[in-house]
Design a protein around this motif. Structure first.
Motif, PDB file in Angstrom:
ATOM      1  N   GLN A 197     -36.213  49.751 -31.027  1.00  0.00           N
ATOM      2  CA  GLN A 197     -37.089  49.362 -31.696  1.00  0.00           C
ATOM      3  C   GLN A 197     -38.330  49.179 -30.766  1.00  0.00           C
ATOM      4  N   HIS A 198     -38.220  48.589 -29.664  1.00  0.00           N
ATOM      5  CA  HIS A 198     -39.461  48.377 -28.841  1.00  0.00           C
ATOM      6  C   HIS A 198     -39.421  49.154 -27.652  1.00  0.00           C
ATOM      7  N   SER A 199     -38.633  50.167 -27.796  1.00  0.00           N
ATOM      8  CA  SER A 199     -38.611  50.901 -26.327  1.00  0.00           C
ATOM      9  C   SER A 199     -39.899  51.694 -25.798  1.00  0.00           C
ATOM     10  N   ASN A 200     -40.157  51.626 -24.586  1.00  0.00           N
ATOM     11  CA  ASN A 200     -41.275  52.451 -24.001  1.00  0.00           C
ATOM     12  C   ASN A 200     -41.048  53.692 -23.933  1.00  0.00           C
ATOM     13  N   ALA A 201     -39.930  54.267 -24.361  1.00  0.00           N
ATOM     14  CA  ALA A 201     -39.352  55.698 -24.242  1.00  0.00           C
ATOM     15  C   ALA A 201     -40.111  56.623 -25.227  1.00  0.00           C
ATOM     16  N   ASP A 202     -40.760  57.677 -24.922  1.00  0.00           N
ATOM     17  CA  ASP A 202     -41.466  58.494 -25.788  1.00  0.00           C
ATOM     18  C   ASP A 202     -40.578  59.538 -26.461  1.00  0.00           C
ATOM     19  N   ILE A 203     -40.093  58.848 -27.530  1.00  0.00           N
ATOM     20  CA  ILE A 203     -38.912  59.378 -28.252  1.00  0.00           C
ATOM     21  C   ILE A 203     -39.522  60.426 -29.352  1.00  0.00           C
ATOM     22  N   ARG A 204     -38.711  61.336 -29.804  1.00  0.00           N
ATOM     23  CA  ARG A 204     -39.045  62.119 -30.862  1.00  0.00           C
ATOM     24  C   ARG A 204     -37.725  62.145 -32.029  1.00  0.00           C
ATOM     25  N   THR A 205     -38.074  61.572 -33.255  1.00  0.00           N
ATOM     26  CA  THR A 205     -36.924  61.484 -34.233  1.00  0.00           C
ATOM     27  C   THR A 205     -37.237  62.119 -35.491  1.00  0.00           C
ATOM     28  N   GLY A 206     -38.256  62.774 -35.478  1.00  0.00           N
ATOM     29  CA  GLY A 206     -38.374  63.453 -36.568  1.00  0.00           C
ATOM     30  C   GLY A 206     -38.392  62.690 -38.066  1.00  0.00           C
ATOM     31  N   TRP A 207     -37.581  62.953 -38.968  1.00  0.00           N
ATOM     32  CA  TRP A 207     -37.762  62.291 -40.454  1.00  0.00           C
ATOM     33  C   TRP A 207     -36.886  60.967 -40.316  1.00  0.00           C
ATOM     34  N   LYS A 209     -37.463  58.510 -38.228  1.00  0.00           N
ATOM     35  CA  LYS A 209     -38.393  57.457 -38.184  1.00  0.00           C
ATOM     36  C   LYS A 209     -38.866  56.841 -39.485  1.00  0.00           C
ATOM     37  N   TYR A 210     -38.831  57.752 -40.637  1.00  0.00           N
ATOM     38  CA  TYR A 210     -38.947  57.160 -42.009  1.00  0.00           C
ATOM     39  C   TYR A 210     -37.973  56.234 -42.544  1.00  0.00           C
ATOM     40  N   LEU A 211     -36.795  56.453 -41.940  1.00  0.00           N
ATOM     41  CA  LEU A 211     -35.654  55.779 -42.437  1.00  0.00           C
ATOM     42  C   LEU A 211     -35.065  54.515 -41.593  1.00  0.00           C
ATOM     43  N   PHE A 212     -35.166  54.778 -40.202  1.00  0.00           N
ATOM     44  CA  PHE A 212     -34.711  53.801 -39.515  1.00  0.00           C
ATOM     45  C   PHE A 212     -36.229  52.967 -38.741  1.00  0.00           C
ATOM     46  N   ALA A 213     -35.906  51.983 -38.472  1.00  0.00           N
ATOM     47  CA  ALA A 213     -36.921  51.102 -37.763  1.00  0.00           C
ATOM     48  C   ALA A 213     -36.840  51.500 -36.345  1.00  0.00           C
ATOM     49  N   ASN A 214     -37.206  52.614 -35.704  1.00  0.00           N
ATOM     50  CA  ASN A 214     -37.182  52.683 -34.275  1.00  0.00           C
ATOM     51  C   ASN A 214     -38.611  52.804 -33.810  1.00  0.00           C
ATOM     52  N   ALA A 215     -38.706  52.856 -32.328  1.00  0.00           N
ATOM     53  CA  ALA A 215     -39.922  52.556 -31.641  1.00  0.00           C
ATOM     54  C   ALA A 215     -41.148  53.444 -32.192  1.00  0.00           C
ATOM     55  N   GLU A 216     -40.937  54.628 -32.896  1.00  0.00           N
ATOM     56  CA  GLU A 216     -41.941  55.570 -33.394  1.00  0.00           C
ATOM     57  C   GLU A 216     -42.703  54.952 -34.391  1.00  0.00           C
ATOM     58  N   ARG A 219     -44.014  50.684 -33.301  1.00  0.00           N
ATOM     59  CA  ARG A 219     -45.290  50.278 -32.359  1.00  0.00           C
ATOM     60  C   ARG A 219     -46.401  49.967 -33.263  1.00  0.00           C
ATOM     61  N   PHE A 220     -46.420  50.466 -34.569  1.00  0.00           N
ATOM     62  CA  PHE A 220     -47.624  50.227 -35.463  1.00  0.00           C
ATOM     63  C   PHE A 220     -47.529  48.569 -35.934  1.00  0.00           C
ATOM     64  N   ASN A 252     -51.019  58.037 -33.770  1.00  0.00           N
ATOM     65  CA  ASN A 252     -52.288  57.011 -33.933  1.00  0.00           C
ATOM     66  C   ASN A 252     -51.619  55.648 -33.669  1.00  0.00           C
ATOM     67  N   ALA A 253     -50.305  55.582 -32.906  1.00  0.00           N
ATOM     68  CA  ALA A 253     -49.665  54.339 -32.694  1.00  0.00           C
ATOM     69  C   ALA A 253     -50.492  53.886 -31.545  1.00  0.00           C
ATOM     70  N   PRO A 254     -50.286  52.423 -31.096  1.00  0.00           N
ATOM     71  CA  PRO A 254     -51.035  51.826 -30.085  1.00  0.00           C
ATOM     72  C   PRO A 254     -50.476  52.404 -28.835  1.00  0.00           C
ATOM     73  N   SER A 255     -51.228  52.806 -27.937  1.00  0.00           N
ATOM     74  CA  SER A 255     -50.942  53.356 -26.499  1.00  0.00           C
ATOM     75  C   SER A 255     -51.267  52.476 -25.296  1.00  0.00           C
ATOM     76  N   ASN A 256     -51.854  51.458 -25.459  1.00  0.00           N
ATOM     77  CA  ASN A 256     -52.255  50.570 -24.280  1.00  0.00           C
ATOM     78  C   ASN A 256     -52.192  49.193 -24.741  1.00  0.00           C
ATOM     79  N   SER A 257     -52.424  48.358 -23.455  1.00  0.00           N
ATOM     80  CA  SER A 257     -52.266  46.964 -23.929  1.00  0.00           C
ATOM     81  C   SER A 257     -53.387  46.350 -24.433  1.00  0.00           C
ATOM     82  N   THR A 258     -54.427  46.943 -24.794  1.00  0.00           N
ATOM     83  CA  THR A 258     -55.507  46.498 -25.201  1.00  0.00           C
ATOM     84  C   THR A 258     -55.428  46.699 -27.028  1.00  0.00           C
ATOM     85  N   GLU A 259     -54.551  47.343 -27.317  1.00  0.00           N
ATOM     86  CA  GLU A 259     -54.276  47.612 -28.669  1.00  0.00           C
ATOM     87  C   GLU A 259     -53.244  46.626 -29.343  1.00  0.00           C
TER      88      GLU A 259
END
Length: 283
Positions: A197-207, A209-216, A219-220, A252-259
């Protein structure tokens, strides 16, 4: 062109969540004991860190922000609390606190899935309340004080808040009479889920991410902007869809420490002991 990065981008989260999660369930079902479960958890941590380095969402977040020892302290304390709470379950059963409504005739894996859903909704409700009520936010703010998002962030919680979330998630399970073997899977599944859920890996999980609370999606939740009060689920986004708190906008997810971090509080303490004391300070 097919690359190792492409493989990890699409498979890292399913391997972590479903692969290591299934290993936990299978080991408990076979009566393998505690040690193999610890090895699975250590393997999940190692795999999570590996994915973060092969496909980093933000390369800078792979480097210590003077937080590594603190985060490990949070992780070890909270994992210990999870284990301690688990071993109280037989005592609660002996005291007849639990009911006898649990579907013990179901296949073991389905019992675990049921337990995960009940735990998920209970924890998400406590999580949501922690963003609404100041007394709870004091303790939850520790989790949101981070300056980067990576696997160990999920276990960076004040012990008081960890206990509150655990109670709201576990109490309904106790009332239903959850068997000890099913409960045994939960601390390990929670820890593995928090890694993803908190991973810094740039994952792609398609649909997914709408079902499971993963990092994609999660991050919001750590955004310090107006969109931050969203995506409270732990395992799934079920609670957020029911409460209309789910949010996802591609790119549009946060992508740096200021966000990320606590809005308007740049001086939140960084050390472990100071973070434990912070909620008890007079406001």
């Amino acid at each position: 062109m097919f690359t190792l990065q492409t493989l990890f981008r699409y498979l890292a989260w399913p391997v972590l969540f479903f692969g290591f999660g299934y290993a936990v369930i299978a080991l408990v079902a076979s009566g393998a004991g505690l040690l193999p479960l610890i090895w699975v958890l250590l393997g999940a941590i190692g795999f999570s860190f590996l994915a973060e380095r092969i496909i980093p969402y933000q390369k800078a977040w792979n480097n210590s922000h003077n937080d590594t020892l603190r985060d490990w302290a949070h992780a070890l304390v909270n994992l210990t609390l999870n284990r301690s709470a688990l071993y109280l379950l037989p005592l609660f059963s002996w005291m007849a606190i639990g009911g006898s409504y649990w579907p013990q005739a179901w296949p073991f894996a389905l019992q675990v899935i049921l337990a995960v859903i009940i735990l998920d909704v209970g924890i998400a409700a406590a999580h949501h309340a922690s963003h609404k009520f100041a007394i709870l936010w004091r303790f939850h703010a520790v989790h949101h004080s981070v300056k980067r998002l990576y696997g160990l962030n999920g276990l960076m919680k004040h012990p008081v808040h960890q206990s509150i979330e655990t109670l709201t998630g576990v109490l309904p399970l106790l009332l239903f009479g959850i068997p000890f073997e099913v409960a045994l899977t939960l601390p390990f599944l929670v820890a593995i889920t928090l890694l993803g859920q908190h991973s810094n890996a740039d994952i792609r999980t398609g649909w997914l991410k709408y079902l499971f609370a993963n990092a994609e999606a999660h991050r919001f939740h750590h955004s310090n902007g107006p969109v931050g009060n969203v995506n409270f689920g732990l395992f799934t986004n079920l609670y957020d869809h029911l409460m209309c708190t789910f949010h996802y906008v591609h790119g549009n997810a946060p992508s740096n420490s200021t966000e990320i971090g606590i809005r308007g509080d740049c001086n939140y303490p960084n050390s472990y002991l100071a973070q434990l004391a912070k909620p008890f300070e007079r406001q």
